[in-house]
Structure formats: structure tokens, C-alpha cells
Design a protein around this motif. Structure first.
Motif, mmCIF file in Angstrom:
data_model
loop_
_atom_site.group_PDB
_atom_site.id
_atom_site.type_symbol
_atom_site.label_atom_id
_atom_site.label_comp_id
_atom_site.label_asym_id
_atom_site.label_seq_id
_atom_site.Cartn_x
_atom_site.Cartn_y
_atom_site.Cartn_z
ATOM 1 N N LYS A 1 0.990 -0.950 0.129
ATOM 2 C CA LYS A 1 -0.057 0.049 -0.004
ATOM 3 C C LYS A 1 0.992 1.058 -0.001
ATOM 4 N N GLY B 1 2.679 4.648 0.535
ATOM 5 C CA GLY B 1 2.261 5.786 1.340
ATOM 6 C C GLY B 1 2.120 5.151 2.774
ATOM 7 N N GLU B 2 1.765 4.027 3.122
ATOM 8 C CA GLU B 2 1.429 3.410 4.328
ATOM 9 C C GLU B 2 2.515 2.357 4.911
ATOM 10 N N ASN C 1 4.169 -0.974 5.649
ATOM 11 C CA ASN C 1 3.675 -2.514 5.123
ATOM 12 C C ASN C 1 4.158 -3.318 6.216
ATOM 13 N N GLU D 1 9.163 3.384 0.232
ATOM 14 C CA GLU D 1 7.956 2.878 0.886
ATOM 15 C C GLU D 1 8.584 2.221 2.392
#
Length: 215
Positions: free
Chosen positions: A42, A44-45, A47, A75
Motif C-alpha cells: 500500500k 504511502g502507508e 507495510n 515505501e
């Protein structure tokens, strides 16, 4: 992996029954280069990947190498692996550092602990060699059960699960384990065994494993 699924559901306080996403990878080493994790990232989040694999260092190396591709793109990747990873020799420690690798461990030697340094010094003076982990464990066990026997005599067993105890390798937090629920219903004090439930969560940071900060 089903163990992780059940644990995730049991810890969810909001009634969310969403299962963790699973990716199963063929155990054929010739296919490790074909691992595609893009559907599990995902953007921008954070992981988080749970990797319940310990026997194949080649697989772990390949998996982390693929995850590094996303990390270099900006990321945030966090990996939880197995304690056997601490003995791996092929995996680049740069992968461990940048992918925030965490592992569990039943023991951890805190070199800043004055008790540990004293034990090492006295052990060396007595035996002329540096103590291995088995020596620390033996010392912890004898010290703990000696203390319990001195306080409670032969009935100390009934107190073990109520008496947590800090030791050189971590902590003893014994819990009763019931494997035959029928007997437990008939006799509330029945249990099959005692297990030390304490476990360290270690994070690879500053190029060595150390206790992870707890929120």
C-alpha cells in the motif's frame, strides 16, 4: 500461518474479522526470483510482513531482496521473522536494518546489565573461558528455583505462575497450560504443564538485534 490469523482476530477489539492477506510462495529455489509482491504493497502507508519461515535462508534472502525494491522507492516496510534469522550468514545486514526486521527470542543478553557482567567475570575467573548461553540459562534456572524452594519449600510449584522473576536472559513468567479441558472442568486446579510465556521482541537497529521499543 493460521496461528497468526487466529492471533490477529483475537487481538482485534473492534469486531473486524478481516483476515491478514496471505501470499504463498513455491518452495522451489529456481522460482524465488519470480516473487511478485506488488499487490501487497500500500503506497504511502507502513507495510508489515509476517514471514513464518526459518529453514530456508535462500528464500528469506530472496524475499527481503524483493522487499528492498519497494523500500528504495520510499515505501516503509516492516518485517517480522523468526528467531533462526539471527544465525543467518548470507542475508545482507543492510536488508535487516532498512526493512526494520523484528524477531522473537526466548533470551537476550543485555551487555549493559551489571549482573550479567559480574556473572561473566566470575565465570571466567572460575573456569577460564567465556560463558555460553547455556551457562546463563543454567544459572537463571538454579537461582530461580533455589529462591522459590527457600521461600515456599516443596509446595513452590503452586506459586510458580504467580511469581514472575527477572533473570539474566530476560524474565520468567510461567503460566499454566491445560491440554485436557475436560479434566480442568472437573478440577479447577488441574493443569498439564507450566510454560514460560515471556518472549523478547528484538529489532535489528544500529546493525545489531536489540529489544524493540514498546508503544
Amino acid at each position: 500461518f493460521e496461528f497468526f490469523q487466529k492471533a490477529n482476530l483475537s487481538l482485534n477489539n473492534f469486531g473486524d474479522t478481516t483476515r491478514l492477506k496471505e501470499v504463498r510462495i513455491d518452495n522451489d529455489p529456481s522460482k524465488f526470483n519470480d516473487i511478485d509482491l506488488s499487490d501487497y504493497i500500500k503506497a504511502g502507508e507502513p507495510n508489515v510482513f509476517l514471514v513464518p519461515s526459518w529453514s530456508s535462508e535462500a528464500f528469506v534472502y530472496s524475499l527481503l531482496r524483493h522487499l528492498m525494491e519497494f523500500q528504495t522507492q520510499g515505501e516503509e516496510i516492516i518485517v517480522y521473522g523468526m528467531p533462526q534469522w539471527m544465525g543467518f550468514e548470507q542475508v545482507d545486514y543492510e536488508f535487516f536494518e532498512r526493512l526494520q526486521v523484528h524477531v522473537s527470542s526466548s533470551s537476550y543478553l543485555n551487555k549493559d546489565d551489571e549482573r550479567l557482567r559480574n556473572f561473566q567475570r566470575e565465570f571466567f575467573e572460575e573456569y577460564g573461558t567465556i560463558p555460553r548461553e547455556e551457562a546463563f540459562l543454567g544459572y537463571d534456572i538454579m537461582r530461580y528455583f533455589g529462591s522459590m524452594t527457600a521461600q515456599y519449600g516443596k509446595n513452590f510449584v503452586g506459586r510458580i505462575d504467580a511469581m514472575p522473576y527477572d533473570v539474566l536472559l530476560g524474565r520468567f513468567e510461567f503460566s499454566r497450560v491445560v491440554r485436557e479441558p475436560e479434566k480442568h472442568r472437573e478440577q479447577l486446579n488441574y493443569f498439564d504443564q507450566l510454560e514460560n510465556k515471556f518472549v523478547h521482541i528484538l529489532k535489528f537497529q544500529d546493525y545489531h538485534f536489540q529489544p524493540a521499543e514498546t508503544p
